[in-house]
Design a protein around this motif. Structure first.
Motif, PDB file in Angstrom:
ATOM      1  N   ILE A 187       0.831  -1.199   0.000  1.00  0.00           N
ATOM      2  CA  ILE A 187       0.000   0.000   0.000  1.00  0.00           C
ATOM      3  C   ILE A 187       0.873   1.259   0.000  1.00  0.00           C
ATOM      4  CG2 ILE A 187      -0.205   0.254   2.513  1.00  0.00           C
ATOM      5  CD1 ILE A 187      -3.119   0.619   0.071  1.00  0.00           C
ATOM      6  N   ILE A 188       0.394   2.261  -0.733  1.00  0.00           N
ATOM      7  CA  ILE A 188       0.948   3.617  -0.656  1.00  0.00           C
ATOM      8  C   ILE A 188      -0.213   4.521  -0.303  1.00  0.00           C
ATOM      9  CG2 ILE A 188       1.871   5.552  -1.988  1.00  0.00           C
ATOM     10  CD1 ILE A 188       3.333   3.552  -3.742  1.00  0.00           C
ATOM     11  N   GLY A 189      -0.060   5.339   0.735  1.00  0.00           N
ATOM     12  CA  GLY A 189      -1.111   6.281   1.115  1.00  0.00           C
ATOM     13  C   GLY A 189      -0.538   7.693   1.135  1.00  0.00           C
ATOM     14  N   ARG A 238       4.587  26.802  -9.202  1.00  0.00           N
ATOM     15  CA  ARG A 238       5.426  25.619  -9.311  1.00  0.00           C
ATOM     16  C   ARG A 238       5.776  25.047  -7.947  1.00  0.00           C
ATOM     17  NH1 ARG A 238       8.230  25.301 -14.295  1.00  0.00           N
ATOM     18  NH2 ARG A 238       7.545  26.954 -15.673  1.00  0.00           N
ATOM     19  N   GLY A 239       5.819  25.869  -6.928  1.00  0.00           N
ATOM     20  CA  GLY A 239       6.246  25.371  -5.631  1.00  0.00           C
ATOM     21  C   GLY A 239       5.101  25.035  -4.713  1.00  0.00           C
ATOM     22  N   ARG A 240       3.893  24.873  -5.256  1.00  0.00           N
ATOM     23  CA  ARG A 240       2.732  24.731  -4.388  1.00  0.00           C
ATOM     24  C   ARG A 240       1.996  23.437  -4.630  1.00  0.00           C
ATOM     25  NH1 ARG A 240       0.119  30.461  -5.735  1.00  0.00           N
ATOM     26  NH2 ARG A 240      -1.559  29.726  -4.469  1.00  0.00           N
ATOM     27  N   GLY A 241       1.099  23.187  -3.703  1.00  0.00           N
ATOM     28  CA  GLY A 241       0.033  22.214  -3.803  1.00  0.00           C
ATOM     29  C   GLY A 241       0.315  20.964  -4.610  1.00  0.00           C
ATOM     30  N   MET A 242      -0.068  21.008  -5.870  1.00  0.00           N
ATOM     31  CA  MET A 242       0.003  19.812  -6.697  1.00  0.00           C
ATOM     32  C   MET A 242       1.445  19.409  -6.952  1.00  0.00           C
ATOM     33  SD  MET A 242      -2.945  18.844  -6.897  1.00  0.00           S
ATOM     34  CE  MET A 242      -2.589  17.416  -7.901  1.00  0.00           C
ATOM     35  N   ARG A 243       2.374  20.349  -6.863  1.00  0.00           N
ATOM     36  CA  ARG A 243       3.781  19.981  -7.014  1.00  0.00           C
ATOM     37  C   ARG A 243       4.234  19.139  -5.831  1.00  0.00           C
ATOM     38  NH1 ARG A 243       7.559  21.037 -11.130  1.00  0.00           N
ATOM     39  NH2 ARG A 243       5.793  22.075 -12.090  1.00  0.00           N
ATOM     40  N   ALA A 244       3.701  19.415  -4.648  1.00  0.00           N
ATOM     41  CA  ALA A 244       4.014  18.593  -3.483  1.00  0.00           C
ATOM     42  C   ALA A 244       3.457  17.185  -3.671  1.00  0.00           C
ATOM     43  CB  ALA A 244       3.433  19.222  -2.212  1.00  0.00           C
ATOM     44  N   PHE A 245       2.251  17.092  -4.247  1.00  0.00           N
ATOM     45  CA  PHE A 245       1.665  15.776  -4.510  1.00  0.00           C
ATOM     46  C   PHE A 245       2.537  15.002  -5.496  1.00  0.00           C
ATOM     47  CE2 PHE A 245      -1.339  12.521  -4.924  1.00  0.00           C
ATOM     48  CZ  PHE A 245      -1.551  12.255  -6.265  1.00  0.00           C
ATOM     49  N   GLU A 246       3.037  15.722  -6.499  1.00  0.00           N
ATOM     50  CA  GLU A 246       3.910  15.070  -7.488  1.00  0.00           C
ATOM     51  C   GLU A 246       5.158  14.519  -6.814  1.00  0.00           C
ATOM     52  OE1 GLU A 246       4.900  17.442 -11.055  1.00  0.00           O
ATOM     53  OE2 GLU A 246       6.970  16.931 -10.582  1.00  0.00           O
ATOM     54  N   THR A 299       6.095  10.603  -6.610  1.00  0.00           N
ATOM     55  CA  THR A 299       7.365  10.163  -7.205  1.00  0.00           C
ATOM     56  C   THR A 299       8.188   9.382  -6.191  1.00  0.00           C
ATOM     57  OG1 THR A 299       7.383  12.125  -8.613  1.00  0.00           O
ATOM     58  CG2 THR A 299       9.456  10.944  -8.386  1.00  0.00           C
ATOM     59  N   HIS A 300       8.334   9.938  -4.997  1.00  0.00           N
ATOM     60  CA  HIS A 300       9.149   9.273  -3.975  1.00  0.00           C
ATOM     61  C   HIS A 300       8.542   7.949  -3.560  1.00  0.00           C
ATOM     62  CE1 HIS A 300      10.906  13.421  -2.656  1.00  0.00           C
ATOM     63  NE2 HIS A 300      11.401  12.994  -3.794  1.00  0.00           N
ATOM     64  N   ALA A 301       7.216   7.924  -3.413  1.00  0.00           N
ATOM     65  CA  ALA A 301       6.555   6.691  -2.973  1.00  0.00           C
ATOM     66  C   ALA A 301       6.706   5.594  -4.023  1.00  0.00           C
ATOM     67  CB  ALA A 301       5.078   6.960  -2.691  1.00  0.00           C
ATOM     68  N   LEU A 302       6.488   5.947  -5.289  1.00  0.00           N
ATOM     69  CA  LEU A 302       6.616   4.937  -6.347  1.00  0.00           C
ATOM     70  C   LEU A 302       8.059   4.435  -6.431  1.00  0.00           C
ATOM     71  CD1 LEU A 302       4.429   6.476  -9.217  1.00  0.00           C
ATOM     72  CD2 LEU A 302       3.915   4.473  -7.835  1.00  0.00           C
ATOM     73  N   ASN A 303       9.014   5.369  -6.384  1.00  0.00           N
ATOM     74  CA  ASN A 303      10.416   4.969  -6.517  1.00  0.00           C
ATOM     75  C   ASN A 303      10.869   4.108  -5.349  1.00  0.00           C
ATOM     76  OD1 ASN A 303      10.909   6.210  -8.969  1.00  0.00           O
ATOM     77  ND2 ASN A 303      11.558   8.135  -8.060  1.00  0.00           N
TER      78      ASN A 303
END
Lengths: 184, 476
Positions: free
Chosen positions: B181-183, B336-344, B348-352
């Motif tokens: 699981i990734i949450g 670029r430094g907000r919200g959805m960029r944090a989700f990205e 990315t880190h979780a998948l990797n």
């Protein structure tokens, strides 16, 4: 030339070439790491080939793969220490080439593990557990008996100048008895 | 290829296999098939400090209540789903396999559908979004088979280390192991009891959503006359006269084919012989000085801030004075430094870390022409610097190349003697074994350490070993 000797000779050439290339570059950043990686990769690939050759089966089971992994990890540990020694030296030492090429003989262990069909034998020729280390020329002679999991296993010396360990084993394991899949 | 894709879809090892497969095309919203909950001024459980499922049900329905909010969610979700990504690594077959894993996510629905669902859960539930990592076997080392989106309203955080979540399938609850699981939640709470749930954009923007929904609803009802918005108390008119007047008004309007203006409820008094007079009681009205555009602007800005969008995505700058072009660029850069960029980053880190093989990694890339131009301009600057170093400072060509490699203008293969200044690894690089340490496993490209026999990388090694074995037998 036996199939095992052929593999050992090829691997020895690869290791020799990589080690010769390292000779004048031990002080360069990353050179020893690259050499270690090359030699480890080659040992891994040839260990797999040795297991296939010994077992006569190109499709390896998970147990066989695990055995190869264990053998390669053992060699990787020794190689790691060797690499550290090279990295810490001021100049290339005579004898390092020969020492590196000895790693080629390490594929004897997975070869024999495959040859004896993964029987739970206590040692394999060339696994480093004898005084002669990877120069061991001995072999297992496995005789299957009636009933499942029943074998008589003989440690046969292949050279006239065997080390004391191998001399002792040839006397002691004559035969080593396996009954119902376990050493008795 | 079709066999491989079919195996990515069959969900044989997924918790989703416990859900009922409907054969006749019908479905229910399991866990919540009730009506749309009206938005109150205060969300239910708002007074409670910890996230709850009841609150998440309300929050997940907010796009149904307010069209601008729904549009903002749609923009954020589609923008993210449309972002390009790359798989990096040294083993070509492993990279290809990873690409197929991602492109066939969510039971074959695809990466775009997969991420659209994730973003909706991320923005509209405090529980966050969940990805199930389906594996071929048990254990964290088992090979990854597929990735699935799990409905956040069906996922319960347990607080258990080994089984951090449970999924409510159609046949009951199933615990999910940590390696399956990734949450990801927005603004995860620092409170231990929250178990990692956070404060989503819908929660933070709730009042603006409810306010704008109420305003639009009022205007809609006012224009259509669909419910009484004020009471007029009239004396001198009997109830029967009133009913007759209302009924004839209705019939007349229906005959003419349009809805009657029914926004006024008229109550008559018993004093039928008095003069007709009356007074007005408003049931709902906008305050004095109400400016709809201003309220809309305030709400849209709140939506953009809470989601992490550039406000121009929701409302372009129009009618502005000179300098708006620069302002637009600044707003875009700040986004670029907000919200959805944090989700990205989190994704990315979780998948990797959890979902991809050790020797490959995924990274999102910018594809806009302006970004490419910026990259080209930056590269040109570094090349000019390198040329100056050689011409004016006497630096060697190899050292100049090293400089260009350090700034990613040239690849490492351009260096004849290897990278002399390896430098730091980025957040999307995979770390390698440190010098002097015995590796816990064999080098990744050896492939035998932790992989199953069917792993593609090991397959390459096995194929090479098979060729060697054949040659060896032939020579013997």
């Amino acid at each position: 030339m036996s199939d095992l000797d052929w593999l050992i000779q090829r691997l020895r050439r690869i290791i020799a070439a990589a080690t010769t290339a390292l000779e004048g570059r031990i002080s360069e950043s990353g050179a020893v790491d690259a050499w270690q990686s090359t030699v480890t990769d080659a040992i891994g690939r040839y260990s797999l080939a040795a297991m296939m050759t010994g077992s006569g089966d190109d499709q390896l089971s998970p147990e066989q793969l695990k055995a190869v992994k264990k053998a390669v990890q053992t060699q990787a540990t020794f190689l790691d220490a060797f690499a550290l020694e090279i990295q810490g030296a001021a100049a290339w030492q005579a004898g390092w080439n020969a020492r590196a090429e000895m790693y080629a003989s390490s594929i004897k262990a997975p070869y024999w593990t495959g040859k004896v069909k993964m029987l739970p034998l206590p040692a394999m020729p060339g696994d480093g557990s004898t005084q002669c280390l990877t120069n061991c020329g001995c072999a297992w002679d496995i005789q299957q008996l009636d009933g499942e999991g029943n074998y008589d296993c003989y440690w046969r010396r292949g050279k006239n100048d065997s080390c004391q360990t191998c001399v002792g084993r040839s006397a002691r394991w004559a035969p080593l008895r396996i009954r119902d899949g376990e050493i008795v | 290829m079709s066999d491989k894709i079919d195996s990515l879809r069959d969900q044989k090892n997924s918790v989703l296999r416990y859900d009922i497969q409907y054969e006749n095309g019908t479905y229910t919203l399991y866990g919540w098939n009730g009506p749309l909950i009206p938005l109150g001024l205060r969300a239910p459980s708002e007074l409670h400090l910890l996230p709850s499922r009841a609150l998440d049900i309300v929050l997940s329905q907010t796009p149904h209540h307010e069209a601008m909010w729904a549009g903002a969610i749609g923009i954020a979700a589609t923008q993210f789903a449309a972002r390009a990504w790359e798989v990096e690594g040294d083993a070509p077959r492993l990279k290809e396999r990873t690409q197929q894993l991602l492109l066939n996510a969510d039971g074959g629905a695809g990466w775009t559908t997969f991420t659209l669902k994730l973003v909706q859960d991320y923005l509209c539930t405090n529980n966050g979004c969940f990805i199930e990592i389906e594996r071929y076997g048990r254990g964290p080392g088992a090979r990854i088979k597929a990735l699935h989106h799990l409905d956040s309203l069906r996922v319960r955080r347990t607080g258990l280390r080994d089984t951090p979540v449970a999924y409510e399938a159609d046949d009951g609850e199933h615990l999910i192991n940590w390696y399956n699981i990734i949450g990801l939640s927005d603004m995860p709470s620092a409170r231990k009891q929250a178990l990692g749930a956070g404060q989503c954009a819908a929660f933070r923007a709730y009042r603006d959503i409810a306010k704008l929904a109420a305003i639009e609803s009022f205007l809609y009802e006012k224009v259509t006359g669909s419910r009484p918005l004020e009471i007029h108390v009239v004396s001198g008119l009997s109830n029967q006269q009133l009913q007759d007047a209302v009924q004839s008004g209705k019939e007349d309007a229906q005959r003419r084919g349009h809805a009657a203006y029914m926004g006024v409820l008229i109550m008559s008094t018993l004093a039928a012989d008095a003069e007709v007079s009356g007074y007005r009681i408003p049931l709902a009205e906008v305050p004095n000085g109400f400016d709809r555009k201003q309220e809309l602007d305030i709400s849209l800005l709140a939506y953009a801030n809470n989601i992490g969008l550039d406000p121009q995505d929701l409302q372009p700058l129009t009618g502005q004075q000179l300098g708006a072009g620069a302002q637009s660029q600044v707003l875009q850069d700040k986004a670029r430094g907000r919200g959805m960029r944090a989700f990205e980053q989190m994704l990315t880190h979780a998948l990797n870390t959890l979902a991809l093989p050790a020797s490959v990694s995924i990274g999102f890339v910018e594809r806009s022409l302006s970004d490419q131009k910026t990259e080209a301009d930056t590269a040109k600057t570094h090349v000019d610097i390198a040329a100056t170093l050689v011409d004016k400072v006497g630096v060697s060509a190899d050292e100049a190349k090293q400089y260009l490699v350090d700034y990613d203008v040239l690849p490492k293969s351009a260096l004849p003697n290897g990278d002399q200044t390896p430098g730091a690894i980025s957040d999307t690089d995979k770390p390698t074994a440190e010098d002097g340490q015995m590796p816990d496993e064999l080098p990744a490209d050896l492939g035998v350490a932790t992989k199953d026999a069917t792993d593609d990388l090991l397959a390459d090694e096995l194929a090479a070993a098979q060729r060697l074995a054949k040659l060896a037998r032939r020579q013997a």
